[in-house]
Design a protein around this motif. Structure first.
Motif, PDB file in Angstrom:
ATOM      1  N   THR A   1       0.858  -1.182   0.000  1.00 23.08           N
ATOM      2  CA  THR A   1       0.000   0.000   0.000  1.00 23.08           C
ATOM      3  C   THR A   1       0.895   1.233   0.000  1.00 23.08           C
ATOM      4  O   THR A   1       1.819   1.333   0.816  1.00 23.08           O
ATOM      5  CB  THR A   1      -0.899   0.031   1.247  1.00 23.08           C
ATOM      6  OG1 THR A   1      -1.720  -1.140   1.271  1.00 23.08           O
ATOM      7  CG2 THR A   1      -1.785   1.272   1.258  1.00 23.08           C
ATOM      8  N   LEU A   2       0.634   2.150  -0.912  1.00 19.60           N
ATOM      9  CA  LEU A   2       1.373   3.407  -0.980  1.00 19.60           C
ATOM     10  C   LEU A   2       0.456   4.525  -0.530  1.00 19.60           C
ATOM     11  O   LEU A   2      -0.525   4.841  -1.203  1.00 19.60           O
ATOM     12  CB  LEU A   2       1.871   3.657  -2.405  1.00 19.60           C
ATOM     13  CG  LEU A   2       2.583   4.996  -2.663  1.00 19.60           C
ATOM     14  CD1 LEU A   2       3.795   5.154  -1.758  1.00 19.60           C
ATOM     15  CD2 LEU A   2       2.978   5.110  -4.142  1.00 19.60           C
ATOM     16  N   GLN A   3       0.762   5.111   0.626  1.00 23.30           N
ATOM     17  CA  GLN A   3      -0.027   6.205   1.165  1.00 23.30           C
ATOM     18  C   GLN A   3       0.751   7.502   0.977  1.00 23.30           C
ATOM     19  O   GLN A   3       1.768   7.721   1.639  1.00 23.30           O
ATOM     20  CB  GLN A   3      -0.331   5.979   2.652  1.00 23.30           C
ATOM     21  CG  GLN A   3      -1.228   7.041   3.250  1.00 23.30           C
ATOM     22  CD  GLN A   3      -2.589   7.099   2.575  1.00 23.30           C
ATOM     23  OE1 GLN A   3      -3.282   6.084   2.475  1.00 23.30           O
ATOM     24  NE2 GLN A   3      -2.978   8.264   2.094  1.00 23.30           N
ATOM     25  N   LEU A   4       0.294   8.333   0.072  1.00 22.14           N
ATOM     26  CA  LEU A   4       1.007   9.562  -0.255  1.00 22.14           C
ATOM     27  C   LEU A   4       0.562  10.714   0.643  1.00 22.14           C
ATOM     28  O   LEU A   4      -0.629  10.894   0.907  1.00 22.14           O
ATOM     29  CB  LEU A   4       0.782   9.934  -1.715  1.00 22.14           C
ATOM     30  CG  LEU A   4       1.321   8.932  -2.741  1.00 22.14           C
ATOM     31  CD1 LEU A   4       0.947   9.372  -4.153  1.00 22.14           C
ATOM     32  CD2 LEU A   4       2.836   8.791  -2.611  1.00 22.14           C
ATOM     33  N   ILE A   5       1.544  11.498   1.075  1.00 22.31           N
ATOM     34  CA  ILE A   5       1.293  12.695   1.871  1.00 22.31           C
ATOM     35  C   ILE A   5       1.623  13.897   0.983  1.00 22.31           C
ATOM     36  O   ILE A   5       2.803  14.173   0.727  1.00 22.31           O
ATOM     37  CB  ILE A   5       2.145  12.718   3.152  1.00 22.31           C
ATOM     38  CG1 ILE A   5       1.989  11.398   3.933  1.00 22.31           C
ATOM     39  CG2 ILE A   5       1.764  13.912   4.014  1.00 22.31           C
ATOM     40  CD1 ILE A   5       0.594  11.112   4.421  1.00 22.31           C
ATOM     41  N   PRO A   6       0.615  14.602   0.477  1.00 28.56           N
ATOM     42  CA  PRO A   6       0.846  15.677  -0.488  1.00 28.56           C
ATOM     43  C   PRO A   6       1.806  16.763   0.023  1.00 28.56           C
ATOM     44  O   PRO A   6       1.691  17.218   1.166  1.00 28.56           O
ATOM     45  CB  PRO A   6      -0.551  16.252  -0.717  1.00 28.56           C
ATOM     46  CG  PRO A   6      -1.479  15.127  -0.405  1.00 28.56           C
ATOM     47  CD  PRO A   6      -0.829  14.396   0.729  1.00 28.56           C
ATOM     48  N   GLU A   7       2.761  17.107  -0.835  1.00 29.49           N
ATOM     49  CA  GLU A   7       3.699  18.214  -0.613  1.00 29.49           C
ATOM     50  C   GLU A   7       4.723  17.953   0.492  1.00 29.49           C
ATOM     51  O   GLU A   7       5.565  18.807   0.778  1.00 29.49           O
ATOM     52  CB  GLU A   7       2.963  19.529  -0.301  1.00 29.49           C
ATOM     53  CG  GLU A   7       2.097  20.034  -1.426  1.00 29.49           C
ATOM     54  CD  GLU A   7       2.914  20.345  -2.673  1.00 29.49           C
ATOM     55  OE1 GLU A   7       3.941  21.021  -2.552  1.00 29.49           O
ATOM     56  OE2 GLU A   7       2.517  19.889  -3.759  1.00 29.49           O
ATOM     57  N   ALA A   8       4.704  16.799   1.124  1.00 32.49           N
ATOM     58  CA  ALA A   8       5.648  16.516   2.214  1.00 32.49           C
ATOM     59  C   ALA A   8       6.983  16.045   1.656  1.00 32.49           C
ATOM     60  O   ALA A   8       7.047  15.352   0.643  1.00 32.49           O
ATOM     61  CB  ALA A   8       5.079  15.467   3.155  1.00 32.49           C
ATOM     62  N   ASP A   9       8.073  16.416   2.345  1.00 35.57           N
ATOM     63  CA  ASP A   9       9.399  15.956   1.951  1.00 35.57           C
ATOM     64  C   ASP A   9       9.785  14.721   2.754  1.00 35.57           C
ATOM     65  O   ASP A   9       8.936  14.097   3.399  1.00 35.57           O
ATOM     66  CB  ASP A   9      10.436  17.082   2.096  1.00 35.57           C
ATOM     67  CG  ASP A   9      10.651  17.540   3.542  1.00 35.57           C
ATOM     68  OD1 ASP A   9      10.178  16.853   4.476  1.00 35.57           O
ATOM     69  OD2 ASP A   9      11.308  18.587   3.732  1.00 35.57           O
ATOM     70  N   HIS A  10      11.060  14.348   2.735  1.00 32.15           N
ATOM     71  CA  HIS A  10      11.496  13.117   3.397  1.00 32.15           C
ATOM     72  C   HIS A  10      11.285  13.166   4.908  1.00 32.15           C
ATOM     73  O   HIS A  10      11.122  12.126   5.549  1.00 32.15           O
ATOM     74  CB  HIS A  10      12.973  12.868   3.082  1.00 32.15           C
ATOM     75  CG  HIS A  10      13.456  11.515   3.490  1.00 32.15           C
ATOM     76  ND1 HIS A  10      12.959  10.352   2.946  1.00 32.15           N
ATOM     77  CD2 HIS A  10      14.393  11.127   4.409  1.00 32.15           C
ATOM     78  CE1 HIS A  10      13.570   9.312   3.492  1.00 32.15           C
ATOM     79  NE2 HIS A  10      14.421   9.754   4.384  1.00 32.15           N
ATOM     80  N   SER A  11      11.275  14.380   5.467  1.00 40.82           N
ATOM     81  CA  SER A  11      11.055  14.547   6.909  1.00 40.82           C
ATOM     82  C   SER A  11       9.601  14.880   7.228  1.00 40.82           C
ATOM     83  O   SER A  11       9.292  15.270   8.356  1.00 40.82           O
ATOM     84  CB  SER A  11      11.970  15.656   7.450  1.00 40.82           C
ATOM     85  OG  SER A  11      13.333  15.313   7.271  1.00 40.82           O
ATOM     86  N   PHE A  12       8.731  14.776   6.232  1.00 43.31           N
ATOM     87  CA  PHE A  12       7.312  15.100   6.361  1.00 43.31           C
ATOM     88  C   PHE A  12       7.094  16.572   6.704  1.00 43.31           C
ATOM     89  O   PHE A  12       6.133  16.935   7.375  1.00 43.31           O
ATOM     90  CB  PHE A  12       6.612  14.175   7.366  1.00 43.31           C
ATOM     91  CG  PHE A  12       6.610  12.739   6.923  1.00 43.31           C
ATOM     92  CD1 PHE A  12       5.722  12.296   5.955  1.00 43.31           C
ATOM     93  CD2 PHE A  12       7.541  11.842   7.424  1.00 43.31           C
ATOM     94  CE1 PHE A  12       5.745  10.979   5.503  1.00 43.31           C
ATOM     95  CE2 PHE A  12       7.574  10.523   6.977  1.00 43.31           C
ATOM     96  CZ  PHE A  12       6.675  10.092   6.018  1.00 43.31           C
ATOM     97  N   HIS A  13       8.005  17.398   6.204  1.00 40.54           N
ATOM     98  CA  HIS A  13       7.847  18.855   6.273  1.00 40.54           C
ATOM     99  C   HIS A  13       7.128  19.316   5.015  1.00 40.54           C
ATOM    100  O   HIS A  13       7.379  18.801   3.920  1.00 40.54           O
ATOM    101  CB  HIS A  13       9.213  19.535   6.380  1.00 40.54           C
ATOM    102  CG  HIS A  13       9.164  21.017   6.183  1.00 40.54           C
ATOM    103  ND1 HIS A  13       8.629  21.876   7.113  1.00 40.54           N
ATOM    104  CD2 HIS A  13       9.573  21.799   5.135  1.00 40.54           C
ATOM    105  CE1 HIS A  13       8.714  23.119   6.669  1.00 40.54           C
ATOM    106  NE2 HIS A  13       9.276  23.101   5.479  1.00 40.54           N
ATOM    107  N   VAL A  14       6.226  20.288   5.169  1.00 39.79           N
ATOM    108  CA  VAL A  14       5.516  20.848   4.014  1.00 39.79           C
ATOM    109  C   VAL A  14       5.778  22.352   3.943  1.00 39.79           C
ATOM    110  O   VAL A  14       5.986  23.007   4.965  1.00 39.79           O
ATOM    111  CB  VAL A  14       3.993  20.589   4.108  1.00 39.79           C
ATOM    112  CG1 VAL A  14       3.692  19.105   3.977  1.00 39.79           C
ATOM    113  CG2 VAL A  14       3.412  21.140   5.397  1.00 39.79           C
ATOM    114  N   PRO A  15       5.790  22.907   2.731  1.00 39.50           N
ATOM    115  CA  PRO A  15       5.993  24.352   2.581  1.00 39.50           C
ATOM    116  C   PRO A  15       4.883  25.148   3.263  1.00 39.50           C
ATOM    117  O   PRO A  15       3.731  24.704   3.331  1.00 39.50           O
ATOM    118  CB  PRO A  15       5.952  24.559   1.055  1.00 39.50           C
ATOM    119  CG  PRO A  15       6.232  23.217   0.459  1.00 39.50           C
ATOM    120  CD  PRO A  15       5.658  22.230   1.425  1.00 39.50           C
TER     121      PRO A  15
END
Length: 222
Positions: A183-197
């Motif tokens: 299962t691939l659960q995508l987190i929009p706009e997140a980077d490798h550290s789950f930081h978002v702009p």
């Protein structure tokens, strides 16, 4: 919140530190390995463990031997795999029959998947990866994924769409042949550290909560 220090025997005369963290009535347990550059006490690891506890999931996070010794060079795969197996054994003893999962952040998730591919981790129902490091930054490739086809239990990839260590098109190509196992659960706009702009209007804590909610729901389903 209660943190219980654990000593995990990896080999004769060698042990690593661990932290057991569990809600009052846990529904599952995740054996949680850290990334290459920061150990089990890093704020990102604490955030994962804290968030999962709120969602009813116990965790056993632990150090790889190089991190336990204060080193910067990661362990050879065989050493890292031994630590994964030892941590799974320790968690299985603590979890008292709870559904058991294993995985981790970046490097820790990859070492867990390699260990599982070589020989099944006893009692583990599925693997959870927070930011699977498919390739080094700026060097897209899929060589690191070759072993995934040898894994027969379910796997969850929680991945930011801006992760520099996992080109999204390549990752989708890796996951597709795994079919129902992955299962691939995508987190929009997140980077490798789950930081978002900042322009997304979302806070990093909200993004992490989303990632953990997806992981907890997946574990509940398996």
């Amino acid at each position: 919140m209660s943190l219980d220090p654990v000593s995990i025997i990896v080999a004769d005369g060698e042990s690593v530190s661990g932290l057991w963290q569990a809600p009052e009535r846990p529904k599952a347990c995740l054996v949680l390995a850290h990334g290459a550059g920061a150990g089990m006490n890093h704020r990102s690891m604490a955030a994962i463990a804290d968030g999962l506890e709120r969602l009813g999931v116990a965790t056993l996070r632990y150090q790889f031997p190089y991190m336990e010794k204060g080193g910067k060079r990661v362990d050879a795969p065989a050493v890292a795999h031994a630590a994964v197996r030892a941590a799974v054994t320790a968690a299985r003893e603590r979890a008292a029959g709870l559904p058991l999962f294993a995985g981790g952040k970046s490097f820790g998730g990859r070492m867990t998947s390699q260990a599982q591919a070589k020989s099944a981790l006893e009692g583990v129902r599925g693997l959870v990866f927070f930011g699977f490091p498919l390739h080094p930054a700026g060097k897209p490739s899929i060589e690191r994924a070759a072993h995934l086809s040898d894994i027969t239990i379910p796997v969850l990839f929680v991945q930011g769409t801006r992760d520099a260590l996992a080109d999204l098109a390549l990752l989708e190509g890796v996951v597709a042949p795994l079919a129902d196992r992955a299962t691939l659960q995508l987190i929009p706009e997140a980077d490798h550290s789950f930081h978002v702009p900042a322009k997304t209007g979302r806070k990093d804590a909200d993004v992490m909560n989303q990632a953990l909610a997806e992981a907890a729901a997946w574990m509940a389903a398996h």
